[in-house]
Design a protein around this motif. Structure first.
Motif, PDB file in Angstrom:
ATOM      1  N   LEU A 195       0.836  -1.200   0.000  1.00 52.38           N
ATOM      2  CA  LEU A 195       0.000   0.000   0.000  1.00 52.38           C
ATOM      3  C   LEU A 195       0.869   1.247   0.000  1.00 52.38           C
ATOM      4  CD1 LEU A 195      -2.750   1.450   0.327  1.00 52.38           C
ATOM      5  CD2 LEU A 195      -2.455   1.194   2.803  1.00 52.38           C
ATOM      6  N   THR A 196       1.939   1.236   0.770  1.00 48.57           N
ATOM      7  CA  THR A 196       2.843   2.381   0.808  1.00 48.57           C
ATOM      8  C   THR A 196       3.454   2.632  -0.562  1.00 48.57           C
ATOM      9  OG1 THR A 196       3.384   1.814   3.100  1.00 48.57           O
ATOM     10  CG2 THR A 196       4.806   3.410   2.009  1.00 48.57           C
ATOM     11  N   GLU A 197       3.856   1.560  -1.241  1.00 47.96           N
ATOM     12  CA  GLU A 197       4.406   1.711  -2.586  1.00 47.96           C
ATOM     13  C   GLU A 197       3.352   2.257  -3.547  1.00 47.96           C
ATOM     14  OE1 GLU A 197       7.565   1.203  -3.569  1.00 47.96           O
ATOM     15  OE2 GLU A 197       8.047   0.844  -1.459  1.00 47.96           O
ATOM     16  N   SER A 198       2.124   1.804  -3.396  1.00 51.99           N
ATOM     17  CA  SER A 198       1.037   2.277  -4.255  1.00 51.99           C
ATOM     18  C   SER A 198       0.772   3.761  -4.021  1.00 51.99           C
ATOM     19  CB  SER A 198      -0.227   1.464  -3.986  1.00 51.99           C
ATOM     20  OG  SER A 198      -1.273   1.867  -4.840  1.00 51.99           O
ATOM     21  N   VAL A 199       0.797   4.183  -2.766  1.00 49.27           N
ATOM     22  CA  VAL A 199       0.598   5.603  -2.447  1.00 49.27           C
ATOM     23  C   VAL A 199       1.727   6.443  -3.037  1.00 49.27           C
ATOM     24  CG1 VAL A 199       0.564   7.282  -0.560  1.00 49.27           C
ATOM     25  CG2 VAL A 199      -0.781   5.194  -0.376  1.00 49.27           C
ATOM     26  N   ARG A 200       2.934   5.932  -2.984  1.00 46.06           N
ATOM     27  CA  ARG A 200       4.064   6.660  -3.572  1.00 46.06           C
ATOM     28  C   ARG A 200       3.839   6.903  -5.060  1.00 46.06           C
ATOM     29  NH1 ARG A 200       9.477   3.726  -2.850  1.00 46.06           N
ATOM     30  NH2 ARG A 200      10.172   5.585  -3.975  1.00 46.06           N
ATOM     31  N   LEU A 201       3.353   5.888  -5.746  1.00 41.37           N
ATOM     32  CA  LEU A 201       3.103   6.022  -7.181  1.00 41.37           C
ATOM     33  C   LEU A 201       1.936   6.963  -7.468  1.00 41.37           C
ATOM     34  CD1 LEU A 201       3.530   2.298  -8.302  1.00 41.37           C
ATOM     35  CD2 LEU A 201       5.137   4.172  -8.639  1.00 41.37           C
ATOM     36  N   ALA A 202       1.000   7.058  -6.528  1.00 41.79           N
ATOM     37  CA  ALA A 202      -0.185   7.886  -6.742  1.00 41.79           C
ATOM     38  C   ALA A 202       0.030   9.340  -6.335  1.00 41.79           C
ATOM     39  CB  ALA A 202      -1.369   7.308  -5.963  1.00 41.79           C
ATOM     40  N   LEU A 203       1.134   9.642  -5.667  1.00 42.47           N
ATOM     41  CA  LEU A 203       1.355  11.005  -5.175  1.00 42.47           C
ATOM     42  C   LEU A 203       1.429  12.031  -6.301  1.00 42.47           C
ATOM     43  CD1 LEU A 203       3.853  10.796  -2.164  1.00 42.47           C
ATOM     44  CD2 LEU A 203       1.502  11.642  -2.169  1.00 42.47           C
ATOM     45  N   LEU A 247      10.177  19.840  -4.401  1.00 45.57           N
ATOM     46  CA  LEU A 247      10.933  19.402  -3.225  1.00 45.57           C
ATOM     47  C   LEU A 247      10.023  18.717  -2.216  1.00 45.57           C
ATOM     48  CD1 LEU A 247      13.530  19.303  -1.565  1.00 45.57           C
ATOM     49  CD2 LEU A 247      13.000  21.602  -0.715  1.00 45.57           C
ATOM     50  N   LEU A 248       8.847  19.271  -1.990  1.00 46.71           N
ATOM     51  CA  LEU A 248       7.898  18.647  -1.057  1.00 46.71           C
ATOM     52  C   LEU A 248       7.500  17.253  -1.539  1.00 46.71           C
ATOM     53  CD1 LEU A 248       5.517  21.627  -0.177  1.00 46.71           C
ATOM     54  CD2 LEU A 248       7.218  20.566   1.316  1.00 46.71           C
ATOM     55  N   ALA A 249       7.255  17.141  -2.840  1.00 47.27           N
ATOM     56  CA  ALA A 249       6.886  15.840  -3.400  1.00 47.27           C
ATOM     57  C   ALA A 249       8.018  14.831  -3.212  1.00 47.27           C
ATOM     58  CB  ALA A 249       6.546  15.987  -4.880  1.00 47.27           C
ATOM     59  N   PHE A 250       9.246  15.278  -3.428  1.00 46.19           N
ATOM     60  CA  PHE A 250      10.406  14.394  -3.238  1.00 46.19           C
ATOM     61  C   PHE A 250      10.534  13.970  -1.779  1.00 46.19           C
ATOM     62  CE2 PHE A 250      14.851  13.999  -1.933  1.00 46.19           C
ATOM     63  CZ  PHE A 250      15.264  12.938  -2.731  1.00 46.19           C
TER      64      PHE A 250
END
Length: 273
Positions: A195-203, A247-250
């Motif tokens: 789920l964490t990986e999925s959220v990272r991709l969806a950010l 930067l915030l996204a990173f």
């Protein structure tokens, strides 16, 4: 003779190669800015770094004469609150939808087709509807983020649930586990790091929906400020804001990656465990 495909840089070489594109972009920008400002010192298209620094200081260090608040940080806090709440709602709903749809065939047969259709609806096309239903306040902005990325997360969780070895479910049932125990003790723990990986991709999409909603109807936020000052061609404000959003996204992506390693050290990206 070594082939190019087999050459790998060392740590210092990788660092240099990683920084090189950014340095080239900065050099090209500086050259272009100097050329335009030399021709017209009032040019706004490519402001110098000193001009952008003055704008950032004005926005981030000096209180607004109208509100008394520091605009830059007020915009940042407002946007992060909307983003965080929208992503949290999407992650929760997406996890539950994906898990139940993937683990329970009766639910999957009913929900999976609907989920597929919903995922094909362009979220930005729903923005006017959200404004009509929820008004121009915070709910519509958070709803757009949640609606925009929930189908992606849910479908990813559905796929990940299907990848869990069937033997594990059989063993759990052999040991007497009921459906609730299988969901909570076998499936859920394996879905959380995914789920964490999925959220990272969806950010990335979440940021897009946030900026879009703030640009159309808001009184603060990073997206609101960018679209507010564009009418004045204030590139000295727009470019730092874009860099700050990047930067915030990173940092958010990095924080999620570190959190995953700390909480789930057994998990390897790609589904291996």
């Amino acid at each position: 003779m070594k082939r190019l495909i087999n050459l790998k840089p060392g740590k210092s070489g990788a660092l240099f190669l990683g920084l090189l594109p950014f340095l080239l972009i900065l050099m090209i920008y500086m050259a272009g800015s100097q050329a335009r400002l030399a021709e017209n010192e009032k040019d706004k298209l490519l402001p110098s770094f000193s001009q952008m620094g003055d704008a950032v200081h004005r926005m981030a260090a000096e209180p607004s004469k109208r509100t008394g608040k520091i605009i830059f940080w007020q915009d940042t806090v407002s946007s992060l609150k909307r983003l965080g709440l929208g992503v949290l709602i999407a992650a929760t709903i997406g996890l539950l939808l994906g898990m139940f749809t993937g683990a329970i065939p009766l639910v999957g047969a009913s929900v999976s087709p609907l989920l597929t259709v919903i995922s094909l609806v362009p979220p930005l096309a729903l923005l006017p509807i959200l404004f009509i239903v929820f008004g121009l306040g915070e709910i519509s902005k958070v709803a757009l983020i949640a609606i925009g990325i929930t189908p992606f997360i849910a479908r990813d969780m559905l796929q990940r649930t299907g990848e869990i070895p069937f033997e594990q479910l059989v063993k759990a049932q052999t040991l007497g586990a009921n459906s609730t125990q299988i969901l909570s003790r076998v499936i859920l723990p394996q879905l959380l790091p995914r789920l964490t990986e999925s959220v990272r991709l969806a950010l990335g999409a979440a940021w897009l929906f946030l900026i879009s909603s703030e640009a159309i109807a808001s009184t603060d936020g990073l997206g609101y400020r960018i679209f507010l000052v564009r009418r004045y061609l204030s590139m000295d404000v727009i470019l730092p804001y874009v860099a700050w959003i990047t930067l915030l996204a990173f940092l958010l992506d990095y924080a999620l990656r570190v959190m995953n390693k700390k909480l789930f050290p057994w998990y390897l990206p790609g589904g291996a465990a």
